[in-house]
Every structure is written in structure tokens, then in C-alpha cells.
Write a protein that holds these residues in place. Sequence first.
Motif, PDB file in Angstrom:
ATOM      1  N   LEU A 220       0.813  -1.217   0.000  1.00 47.74           N
ATOM      2  CA  LEU A 220       0.000   0.000   0.000  1.00 47.74           C
ATOM      3  C   LEU A 220       0.849   1.271   0.000  1.00 47.74           C
ATOM      4  N   GLU A 221       1.852   1.330   0.865  1.00 48.80           N
ATOM      5  CA  GLU A 221       2.635   2.559   0.987  1.00 48.80           C
ATOM      6  C   GLU A 221       3.372   2.876  -0.307  1.00 48.80           C
ATOM      7  N   SER A 222       3.987   1.869  -0.917  1.00 47.87           N
ATOM      8  CA  SER A 222       4.712   2.126  -2.162  1.00 47.87           C
ATOM      9  C   SER A 222       3.750   2.476  -3.296  1.00 47.87           C
ATOM     10  N   GLU A 223       2.555   1.860  -3.296  1.00 47.35           N
ATOM     11  CA  GLU A 223       1.569   2.180  -4.331  1.00 47.35           C
ATOM     12  C   GLU A 223       1.070   3.606  -4.183  1.00 47.35           C
ATOM     13  N   PHE A 224       0.841   4.022  -2.938  1.00 47.85           N
ATOM     14  CA  PHE A 224       0.292   5.360  -2.699  1.00 47.85           C
ATOM     15  C   PHE A 224       1.349   6.456  -2.847  1.00 47.85           C
ATOM     16  N   PHE A 225       2.528   6.239  -2.282  1.00 42.86           N
ATOM     17  CA  PHE A 225       3.518   7.312  -2.188  1.00 42.86           C
ATOM     18  C   PHE A 225       4.718   7.150  -3.119  1.00 42.86           C
ATOM     19  N   GLY A 226       4.884   5.980  -3.734  1.00 44.53           N
ATOM     20  CA  GLY A 226       6.012   5.760  -4.610  1.00 44.53           C
ATOM     21  C   GLY A 226       7.293   5.506  -3.822  1.00 44.53           C
ATOM     22  N   TYR A 227       8.410   5.405  -4.537  1.00 41.90           N
ATOM     23  CA  TYR A 227       9.689   5.164  -3.869  1.00 41.90           C
ATOM     24  C   TYR A 227      10.822   5.666  -4.758  1.00 41.90           C
ATOM     25  N   VAL A 228      12.007   5.766  -4.129  1.00 46.11           N
ATOM     26  CA  VAL A 228      13.190   6.192  -4.887  1.00 46.11           C
ATOM     27  C   VAL A 228      14.078   4.977  -5.137  1.00 46.11           C
ATOM     28  N   ARG A 229      14.931   5.101  -6.116  1.00 43.55           N
ATOM     29  CA  ARG A 229      15.822   3.997  -6.464  1.00 43.55           C
ATOM     30  C   ARG A 229      16.674   3.592  -5.254  1.00 43.55           C
ATOM     31  N   GLN A 237      14.672   1.774  -9.901  1.00 44.05           N
ATOM     32  CA  GLN A 237      14.526   3.143 -10.361  1.00 44.05           C
ATOM     33  C   GLN A 237      13.414   3.833  -9.581  1.00 44.05           C
ATOM     34  N   ASP A 238      13.396   5.160  -9.660  1.00 41.70           N
ATOM     35  CA  ASP A 238      12.340   5.912  -8.978  1.00 41.70           C
ATOM     36  C   ASP A 238      10.979   5.534  -9.559  1.00 41.70           C
ATOM     37  N   LYS A 239       9.974   5.496  -8.698  1.00 44.71           N
ATOM     38  CA  LYS A 239       8.615   5.197  -9.168  1.00 44.71           C
ATOM     39  C   LYS A 239       7.630   6.148  -8.489  1.00 44.71           C
ATOM     40  N   ILE A 279       8.935   6.400  -0.382  1.00 50.07           N
ATOM     41  CA  ILE A 279       9.741   5.489   0.430  1.00 50.07           C
ATOM     42  C   ILE A 279      11.215   5.640   0.053  1.00 50.07           C
ATOM     43  N   GLY A 280      12.057   5.792   1.086  1.00 48.61           N
ATOM     44  CA  GLY A 280      13.498   5.917   0.855  1.00 48.61           C
ATOM     45  C   GLY A 280      13.973   7.322   0.588  1.00 48.61           C
TER      46      GLY A 280
END
Length: 474
Positions: A220-229, A237-239, A279-280
Motif C-alpha cells: 500500500l505505501e509504495s503504491e500510494f507514495f512511490g519510492y526512490v531507487r 529506479q524511482d517510481k 519510500i526511501g
Amino acid sequence: MNNESEQIKDVQQVLIVDDEENMRHMLSALLSGEGYQVKTAADGQEAVNLLAKKSFAFVLCDIKMPKMDGLAFLKAANAIDHSATVIMMSAFGSVDTAIEAMKQGAYDFVSKPFKSDEVVLVLKKAEERERLRQENIRLQRKVVELEKKIGFGQMIGKSKAMQEVFTLADKVARHPTTVLITGESGTGKELVAAGIHAKSGRADQPFIAVNCGGVPENLLESEFFGYVRGAFTGAAQDKKGLFEEANKGTFFLDEIGELPLAMQVKLLRVLQEQEIRPIGSARRKKIDVRILAATARNVSEEVEQGRFREDLFYRLNVINIQVPPLRKRTGDIPLLCDYFIGKFIENLKLPDIQGVSKAAMQYLLAYPWPGNVRELENVLERAVILAEGEYIEPNNFPDAIYENSSDNTVDFLTGLSSIKEGKKKVEEQLIRQALAETEGNKSQAAQILEISYPSLLSKIKEYGVEGEQEGVGE
């Protein structure tokens, strides 16, 4: 132009523009004899002056004239707010001249010399064209008005309950307010959200929808807020997250009651601060996102049970739109049937079906629809495929529709031993169904029941149905 111009067009006023007096006189006599009211002008400039002051249904204009010729007149007339149909005349006509006149707005072209009936025929054709154009405009206006009355976005409904939903949704659409949409599964909550977005100032920006119960909790957290490489193993890679994808637009959180408590805390911060942190990442990003949320759960009970944060609930519940279940708006069922049947005929490339038979409609009106509009759509898709005639019949429905109707019949006749009392009960049930089907319109209900209007009024009073229908019409 306005009502005045439409009234003038009804009496067929014609402006004749020609530098030859004999031609003006001949056409005036001819058209007056055909019932037209005629004005004349000796050149294009005089005609422009007249057209600016008075409305005409038609203009018969010569091309070769002094001061201002026919083509120059057309250009000047186009700068005036007029609704006249222009027909050009010329003894020096050519195909090129005719094409140029058409390009500048002329309806037709008549070459001199011409027979009198040629001019009259062209005018009659122009009259018919104008009549069809006006009729098309009226029909378009009616369609727009009808859509305003029975629809919002992709939702349709003429019941009082749905009209209240549409009115509220239309009001909140213009403001960035957070909205909580509640209602049973299958009632169309996402359609309400999409309609709000479409009518908002963000309509040209993204509309991102996510089912909170359909995403694994650990994602959920990565889907909602994305993440860095490099944030975690596999983050090559960043998403961007869904919030960032929805930036400047609308983010619709469906089934928000399924959101875990830990994510509820993070969502509350987004609502309060209008920023996210992938995230990250050590940096926060400002976002401009309108939040719309929906749930089939009773959120107040979820708060009491400790499964939903009270502060988040109040933050989301600025405006609450409650979408009624289908059983509470049975008057919309015939309208929904027409819509879905038309859609299935087109999508499935099936022969035209006229609709639902009266007998089949009674089953649909009596059924409680636990799956709401989504269930009705599925039932009708099946029925359209199985139908063998022009109309959908009861045997095209699943067994559950039959069984419910049988149960209802047994229920409301239970305890009766008198045929007379049973007859009254059946009549009352049919009257209630007919009034529901017609949204309380007694005249239409009488037609469905195949009884006279006075008889229906008498039975409504006898059975105490009077006053139970909202917005009863004649």
C-alpha cells in the motif's frame, strides 16, 4: 437570434437584392403571390443595412451589382448577427462563382434566366432545411434538459432519491472539498466520484481510482507514495505513487474502510499537509490532489469498534453523499433497463430488442436487488442474450428472480382465506408497483394497470396508498 426573429421567420419574410428594378418587381409579385412578405434592396450595401435592422427568413441576392456586389454582401452579412438563409442569383454565373458563394455561406445558387417555379422550389427546399435545423436544435435542447433531469456523469435516475444525490454532487463538484460517498456495493459510488471530477475545475487533469481492499497491505505505501531507487531490494529506479500521478487532479479511494490503521495515519497527514514522502526519500513533495472516498461499510460503527480513525473520518466526511440502494428507488428500474438493453444490443451486436415485457418488469420491480445496479446490469445482459422475441420475458431471468417473486406472493397472501380479500391484496400490490414504475405518475400507472384514471384514484384512496408517493404527478 431571439424570439422576435423566430416569429418573423414564421411569416416567411424575404429580402430581394437586385440592381434591376424589373427583376425586383417581378420577384416581389411572384413571392407575394406565394404568401411571402417581401422587402427589396437595390444593392448590397442597402441590403446589409436592412439586414442589420430587421430579421428575414430568406435573402435572394444578385451577384453582379454596383457599389457592393453579391459576394461582398455575403462577407458583410456574415459579420452581422442574422439568421437568414441566403440564395444567390446571377446571369453571369459560373461553377467557380457558385462554389465561392457557397464557401461564404450561401445556401443555394440560381442562374438567370430562371423559371418562376425554380425560385419558389429553391425557397421551399430552404424552408424545409430550416425547419429541420430548428427541429434538430429543439431536440438537442430537450436531450440536454433530459440529461440534466435524469443523469449525473454516467449515472441515470429520475427518482427523488437520485435527484437529491445529483443535486448535491453537482454543488460540491465546483469546490475542492473532500467528499465521502457511502452506499451498498453496486450502487454506483465510483460513478458519482467520476461525475464529480468531470464537473470540477480539474476535469482535464487525472482521475486516479484505487480499491483500497484490492492492494496487499505490504504494498500500500509504495503504491500510494512511490519510492526512490535503492529504497528496497528490487527498487531499480524511482517510481511515482498514485498520489503523485493524481497531482492537480482527483484521487478516488474506493472501499476506504478496508484501509489498515497504519495507512490511515499516513493518509491523514497527506490530507492535512498536502505533501507526500516517497519510500526511501528524505524529502517531502508538495501535491495538489482532491480526495474523494467511498465505502460500503458503516464508518461510524467502524470508528466505535476502533477499526477506523475518528480524526480521519471527520477529515473525509466534510460532505457525505449517500447513494440509495436500488430497492429504495424502484421507479428508476425501467429507465435503467432501457439504458442497459441499448448498451448490450450495441456492444454484443444483437438484434434489436424492444424492451422488457410487462410481466417481466413486475418481477424486476418486486426483486430486492441485494447487488443493486450492478446485479441488475448482469441480469439484463443475460436476458438480452437469451431473449428469443422482441421483448425480454420472465423466463430469461435467473431462478433467484422467480423464487423471490414467489416468496413475496406467499408472504403478502399468508393468513388470507377469502378470495375477496386476496383480490384486494393483489390489486394493492400491483398499484404500488405501477406507481413505483412510473415514479408516482397516476395517468401512466392507470395505463399500465389497464384501468381508468378515476378507478385508479378510487382504489388508491381505498387501499391507503395516497400520500405514500413522492412527487406524484398527473
